[in-house]
Motif scaffolding. Structure first.
Motif, PDB file in Angstrom:
ATOM      1  N   ALA A  38      -2.372   1.679   2.681  1.00  0.00           N
ATOM      2  CA  ALA A  38      -0.727   1.619   2.635  1.00  0.00           C
ATOM      3  C   ALA A  38      -0.420   0.647   4.094  1.00  0.00           C
ATOM      4  CB  ALA A  38      -0.002   3.037   2.653  1.00  0.00           C
ATOM      5  N   ILE A  39      -0.841   1.098   5.142  1.00  0.00           N
ATOM      6  CA  ILE A  39      -0.880   0.287   6.277  1.00  0.00           C
ATOM      7  C   ILE A  39      -1.357  -1.184   6.155  1.00  0.00           C
ATOM      8  CG2 ILE A  39      -1.731   0.252   8.659  1.00  0.00           C
ATOM      9  CD1 ILE A  39      -1.774   3.272   8.819  1.00  0.00           C
ATOM     10  N   ILE A  40      -2.498  -1.407   5.524  1.00  0.00           N
ATOM     11  CA  ILE A  40      -3.006  -2.655   5.470  1.00  0.00           C
ATOM     12  C   ILE A  40      -2.232  -3.303   4.670  1.00  0.00           C
ATOM     13  CG2 ILE A  40      -4.714  -3.897   4.594  1.00  0.00           C
ATOM     14  CD1 ILE A  40      -6.889  -1.658   5.541  1.00  0.00           C
ATOM     15  N   THR A  41      -1.527  -2.853   3.544  1.00  0.00           N
ATOM     16  CA  THR A  41      -0.938  -3.520   2.387  1.00  0.00           C
ATOM     17  C   THR A  41       0.524  -3.701   3.148  1.00  0.00           C
ATOM     18  OG1 THR A  41      -1.875  -2.337   0.727  1.00  0.00           O
ATOM     19  CG2 THR A  41       0.511  -3.352   0.166  1.00  0.00           C
ATOM     20  N   SER A  52       4.260  -7.502   4.506  1.00  0.00           N
ATOM     21  CA  SER A  52       5.420  -7.800   5.123  1.00  0.00           C
ATOM     22  C   SER A  52       5.492  -8.286   6.493  1.00  0.00           C
ATOM     23  CB  SER A  52       5.760  -6.193   5.241  1.00  0.00           C
ATOM     24  OG  SER A  52       7.152  -6.190   6.175  1.00  0.00           O
ATOM     25  N   ILE A  53       4.381  -7.926   7.396  1.00  0.00           N
ATOM     26  CA  ILE A  53       4.765  -8.352   8.708  1.00  0.00           C
ATOM     27  C   ILE A  53       4.132  -9.937   8.667  1.00  0.00           C
ATOM     28  CG2 ILE A  53       3.471  -8.243  11.034  1.00  0.00           C
ATOM     29  CD1 ILE A  53       3.609  -5.169  10.569  1.00  0.00           C
ATOM     30  N   THR A  54       3.140 -10.189   7.892  1.00  0.00           N
ATOM     31  CA  THR A  54       2.706 -11.596   7.906  1.00  0.00           C
ATOM     32  C   THR A  54       3.756 -12.758   7.609  1.00  0.00           C
ATOM     33  OG1 THR A  54       0.602 -11.103   6.968  1.00  0.00           O
ATOM     34  CG2 THR A  54       0.915 -13.161   6.717  1.00  0.00           C
ATOM     35  N   TRP A  55       4.567 -12.286   6.697  1.00  0.00           N
ATOM     36  CA  TRP A  55       5.548 -13.223   6.098  1.00  0.00           C
ATOM     37  C   TRP A  55       6.573 -13.410   7.226  1.00  0.00           C
ATOM     38  CZ3 TRP A  55       4.544 -16.689   3.038  1.00  0.00           C
ATOM     39  CH2 TRP A  55       3.669 -16.394   2.128  1.00  0.00           C
TER      40      TRP A  55
END
Length: 132
Positions: A30-33, A38-41
């Protein structure tokens, strides 16, 4: 997104069993997803804001999100209040204590002398006007 390694098999990267049990819960996935989804964008948008917002699809999503925000439907307190109302059957205060006019007609009007002072209660401070 879970990782299921049975007891006795070699752990991922040789970590202790307690940490391997944590990996088996799926929380790591879940953290990796969240990071990738989210954070990448957000990083891309912060690095290239004009290019990101110039995309017509992004602009449409932005307008939709702002419309939802404007309605107030995304506020967590409203959602929690609605859930509690459905589960427990809460009603408006007027159902339980009546309107201000009904309370005054029954002789239950507010009386400043009955108000308590102390923790959580407002008190008149010296040096302030009465109407302040």
């Amino acid at each position: 997104t879970t990782l299921s390694i049975a007891e006795g098999e070699g752990n991922l990267w040789g970590v202790p069993d307690a940490l391997q049990n944590f990996f088996n819960t799926g929380f790591l996935g879940a953290i990796i997803t969240t990071i990738l989804g989210s954070i990448t964008w957000q990083l891309v948008a912060s690095a290239f804001p004009i290019a990101f917002l110039s995309n017509p699809i992004t602009y449409i999503f932005l307008v939709i999100c702002l419309a939802f925000e404007w309605t107030g439907i995304c506020g967590g307190a409203w959602v929690l209040a609605w859930i509690m109302k459905k589960m427990i059957g809460f009603q408006r205060d007027e159902v339980y204590i009546g309107t201000a006019e009904e309370r005054e007609a029954q002789g239950h009007k507010d009386d400043a002398d009955d108000l308590q002072a102390g923790t959580g209660h407002m008190i008149k401070l010296p040096g302030f006007y009465e109407d302040a």
